[in-house]
Scaffold this motif. Sequence first.
Motif, PDB file in Angstrom:
ATOM      1  N   VAL A 122      11.015 -65.280  52.729  1.00  0.00           N
ATOM      2  CA  VAL A 122      10.504 -66.328  52.194  1.00  0.00           C
ATOM      3  C   VAL A 122      10.894 -65.925  50.836  1.00  0.00           C
ATOM      4  O   VAL A 122      10.543 -67.612  50.661  1.00  0.00           O
ATOM      5  CB  VAL A 122       8.815 -65.979  52.868  1.00  0.00           C
ATOM      6  CG1 VAL A 122       7.887 -66.512  52.765  1.00  0.00           C
ATOM      7  CG2 VAL A 122       8.479 -65.247  54.000  1.00  0.00           C
ATOM      8  N   ARG A 123      10.819 -65.352  49.853  1.00  0.00           N
ATOM      9  CA  ARG A 123      10.304 -65.305  48.371  1.00  0.00           C
ATOM     10  C   ARG A 123      11.731 -65.792  48.638  1.00  0.00           C
ATOM     11  O   ARG A 123      11.698 -67.130  47.059  1.00  0.00           O
ATOM     12  CB  ARG A 123      10.392 -64.221  47.689  1.00  0.00           C
ATOM     13  CG  ARG A 123       8.612 -63.433  48.318  1.00  0.00           C
ATOM     14  CD  ARG A 123       8.865 -62.543  47.622  1.00  0.00           C
ATOM     15  NE  ARG A 123       9.215 -62.060  46.062  1.00  0.00           N
ATOM     16  CZ  ARG A 123       9.169 -61.166  45.364  1.00  0.00           C
ATOM     17  NH1 ARG A 123       8.861 -59.700  45.680  1.00  0.00           N
ATOM     18  NH2 ARG A 123       9.361 -61.053  43.965  1.00  0.00           N
ATOM     19  N   ARG A 124      12.435 -65.538  49.228  1.00  0.00           N
ATOM     20  CA  ARG A 124      13.939 -66.131  48.776  1.00  0.00           C
ATOM     21  C   ARG A 124      13.976 -67.870  49.043  1.00  0.00           C
ATOM     22  O   ARG A 124      14.980 -68.181  48.148  1.00  0.00           O
ATOM     23  CB  ARG A 124      15.250 -65.264  49.759  1.00  0.00           C
ATOM     24  CG  ARG A 124      15.435 -64.313  48.437  1.00  0.00           C
ATOM     25  CD  ARG A 124      16.863 -63.460  49.005  1.00  0.00           C
ATOM     26  NE  ARG A 124      16.760 -63.154  50.567  1.00  0.00           N
ATOM     27  CZ  ARG A 124      16.243 -62.294  50.874  1.00  0.00           C
ATOM     28  NH1 ARG A 124      16.199 -61.200  50.584  1.00  0.00           N
ATOM     29  NH2 ARG A 124      16.144 -61.883  51.568  1.00  0.00           N
ATOM     30  N   ALA A 125      13.396 -68.115  49.932  1.00  0.00           N
ATOM     31  CA  ALA A 125      13.369 -69.413  50.593  1.00  0.00           C
ATOM     32  C   ALA A 125      12.624 -70.306  49.455  1.00  0.00           C
ATOM     33  O   ALA A 125      13.306 -71.360  49.278  1.00  0.00           O
ATOM     34  CB  ALA A 125      12.995 -69.544  52.180  1.00  0.00           C
ATOM     35  N   ALA A 126      11.460 -69.729  48.742  1.00  0.00           N
ATOM     36  CA  ALA A 126      10.891 -70.246  48.096  1.00  0.00           C
ATOM     37  C   ALA A 126      11.559 -70.255  46.869  1.00  0.00           C
ATOM     38  O   ALA A 126      11.473 -71.710  46.262  1.00  0.00           O
ATOM     39  CB  ALA A 126       9.679 -69.585  47.678  1.00  0.00           C
ATOM     40  N   GLY A 127      12.657 -69.549  46.677  1.00  0.00           N
ATOM     41  CA  GLY A 127      13.227 -70.119  45.580  1.00  0.00           C
ATOM     42  C   GLY A 127      14.319 -71.333  45.857  1.00  0.00           C
ATOM     43  O   GLY A 127      14.362 -71.601  44.725  1.00  0.00           O
ATOM     44  N   ALA A 128      14.896 -70.702  46.847  1.00  0.00           N
ATOM     45  CA  ALA A 128      15.490 -72.042  47.216  1.00  0.00           C
ATOM     46  C   ALA A 128      14.921 -73.437  46.878  1.00  0.00           C
ATOM     47  O   ALA A 128      15.521 -74.636  46.648  1.00  0.00           O
ATOM     48  CB  ALA A 128      16.544 -72.126  48.759  1.00  0.00           C
ATOM     49  N   LEU A 129      13.723 -73.333  47.622  1.00  0.00           N
ATOM     50  CA  LEU A 129      13.218 -74.735  47.523  1.00  0.00           C
ATOM     51  C   LEU A 129      12.545 -75.135  46.505  1.00  0.00           C
ATOM     52  O   LEU A 129      12.403 -76.553  46.494  1.00  0.00           O
ATOM     53  CB  LEU A 129      12.172 -74.880  48.823  1.00  0.00           C
ATOM     54  CG  LEU A 129      13.145 -74.950  50.622  1.00  0.00           C
ATOM     55  CD1 LEU A 129      11.598 -74.117  51.519  1.00  0.00           C
ATOM     56  CD2 LEU A 129      13.143 -75.572  50.753  1.00  0.00           C
TER      57      LEU A 129
END
Length: 199
Positions: free
Chosen positions: A163-170
């Motif tokens: 989720v942290r990686r996805a948030a960083g991408a978004l």
Amino acid sequence: MSRDETNTRPTVLAVFLILAGIIGEIAAFALTVEKIHTLSSPGESLSCDFSVLVQCGANLESWQGSVFGFPNPLLGLAGWAAPIAVGISILAGARFARWYWALFNLGLAGALAFVIWLISQSIFVLGTLCPWCMVTWSVTIPAFLAVTLYNLKAGNLPAPAGVRRAAGALYGWLVPLTLACYLIVAVIAQVRLDVLQHL
């Protein structure tokens, strides 16, 4: 402060929060002035009343305009000071604890929930689009998205690594995400109120 700490300071987020807060304060102040006008001069049209569809008079005079027993714009006058203060503090070198970021995020989540409710009331119940209200909507949505995505990617909110990686991408797609939210509101307003026909 080390170079690494300086580089990780969210200065872009800080500047955005300051700008969003200023815009929100302007909208809240304008609505407060209009509310005072409705009280001092009942029956007179307001400067933000452009048509039956685009106006703020109906919103300000409805019960939805004073949900907590006082005019909603007063919430904005008080609430928008928080993003400004957080943004200025970050630029001044402040580093906040996780609980502070979480509480700030919670406040923005509450603001977003209230704005979503106001949007639904405005479109589906009152049948109006309040200009200054829309300005408030337009800064609340990206403020919530920006802070939430930042907090997730920075680990200020508990979340799995994925989720942290996805948030960083978004986080890098904040502008398109915001525009998508605007488009959703615009489509709902068009379907319900036939806005283009009334322009």
